[in-house]
Scaffold this active site. Sequence first.
Site, PDB file in Angstrom:
ATOM      1  N   SER A  69      -0.861   3.849   2.334  1.00 38.80           N
ATOM      2  CA  SER A  69      -1.169   4.061   3.753  1.00 38.80           C
ATOM      3  C   SER A  69      -0.958   5.521   4.138  1.00 38.80           C
ATOM      4  O   SER A  69      -0.139   6.216   3.554  1.00 38.80           O
ATOM      5  CB  SER A  69      -0.264   3.201   4.627  1.00 38.80           C
ATOM      6  OG  SER A  69      -0.325   1.856   4.233  1.00 38.80           O
TER       7      SER A  69
HETATM    8  N1  SAH Z   1       3.085  -0.125   1.390  1.00 38.95           N
HETATM    9  C1  SAH Z   1       2.114   0.316   0.422  1.00 38.95           C
HETATM   10  C2  SAH Z   1       0.688   0.106   0.873  1.00 38.95           C
HETATM   11  C3  SAH Z   1       0.111  -0.946   0.048  1.00 38.95           C
HETATM   12  S1  SAH Z   1      -1.551  -1.449   0.333  1.00 38.95           S
HETATM   13  C4  SAH Z   1       2.355   1.725  -0.015  1.00 38.95           C
HETATM   14  O1  SAH Z   1       3.234   2.408   0.540  1.00 38.95           O
HETATM   15  O2  SAH Z   1       1.682   2.142  -0.958  1.00 38.95           O
HETATM   16  C5  SAH Z   1      -1.298  -3.187   0.459  1.00 38.95           C
HETATM   17  C6  SAH Z   1      -0.673  -3.853  -0.745  1.00 38.95           C
HETATM   18  O3  SAH Z   1      -0.485  -5.220  -0.402  1.00 38.95           O
HETATM   19  C7  SAH Z   1      -1.534  -3.842  -2.001  1.00 38.95           C
HETATM   20  O4  SAH Z   1      -0.807  -3.294  -3.063  1.00 38.95           O
HETATM   21  C8  SAH Z   1      -1.838  -5.324  -2.243  1.00 38.95           C
HETATM   22  O5  SAH Z   1      -1.917  -5.676  -3.596  1.00 38.95           O
HETATM   23  C9  SAH Z   1      -0.651  -5.976  -1.573  1.00 38.95           C
HETATM   24  N2  SAH Z   1      -0.845  -7.396  -1.223  1.00 38.95           N
HETATM   25  C10 SAH Z   1      -1.926  -8.001  -0.680  1.00 38.95           C
HETATM   26  N3  SAH Z   1      -1.704  -9.312  -0.507  1.00 38.95           N
HETATM   27  C11 SAH Z   1      -0.428  -9.553  -0.960  1.00 38.95           C
HETATM   28  C12 SAH Z   1       0.388 -10.720  -1.049  1.00 38.95           C
HETATM   29  N4  SAH Z   1      -0.043 -11.936  -0.673  1.00 38.95           N
HETATM   30  N5  SAH Z   1       1.635 -10.588  -1.566  1.00 38.95           N
HETATM   31  C13 SAH Z   1       2.102  -9.381  -1.984  1.00 38.95           C
HETATM   32  N6  SAH Z   1       1.376  -8.239  -1.905  1.00 38.95           N
HETATM   33  C14 SAH Z   1       0.121  -8.321  -1.403  1.00 38.95           C
END
Ligand code: SAH
Length: 218
Positions: A69
């Site tokens: 993000s």
């Molecule tokens: N906080 C992160 C942003 C991640 S983007 C950072 O600082 O990089 C969103 C993430 O959520 C992705 O890696 C995706 O794989 C994860 N995601 C999506 N659905 C999910 C679920 N049901 N359980 C765990 N992670 C999930």
Amino acid sequence: MNVRHSGIGMTSQRTRSRMIERLRSQGIQDEVVLEAISAVPRHIFVDEALASRAYDDVSLPIGHAQTISQPYIVARMIELLRNGGQLNRVLEVGTGCGYQAAVLGQLAFEVYSVERIQPLFKRASISLKEIQARNVILSYADGTMGRPDVAPFNGIIMAAAATHVPRALLEQLALGGRMILPLGTQEQFLTLIERDEQGFHESRLEAVKFVPILTGKA
Ligand code: SAH
């Protein structure tokens, strides 16, 4: 010295200070949040080829069709989650590269973060070890189930967009706790959920754009 920590200009304290000034001008006011962001080397969490853009206010690809993000959103969500108070135990759904978990680790006592894509989970574990974020505990699972074994949480943050608030997460929110998530289908809004003795209170905040939450492990 580790190459990834070495003095290439983009990793300098000056570059990070510029990012902090930009966040301030974008309206982030919580000094504790700004300090936490300034303490975490963001370039460690992105691919080396993208390191020169790590401190720009952009989201960047981290592989597997996911993104880290943009700094403003990370700051805004944590500012809302904290609301000027001390965060004890926090749950993050969607570790991704681990950057937001690392920032949370700077201001909460304990952070539990769950990721459903195994290679991202593994890579985030390495990055968090590298910066010695000892109070950040990762797990590889479907995060919509939360972490009932260590609940309740004073703060819950979802890093991917949901069409409805997962029930398990509501149950794991402590009384007086706050949950922040991108909610919606066509259009998404940052949504704040507060829990008190009367129940859950939902407030709709600014429009945002996140990758969707998916269920199951990958
Ligand atoms: N906080 C992160 C942003 C991640 S983007 C950072 O600082 O990089 C969103 C993430 O959520 C992705 O890696 C995706 O794989 C994860 N995601 C999506 N659905 C999910 C679920 N049901 N359980 C765990 N992670 C999930």
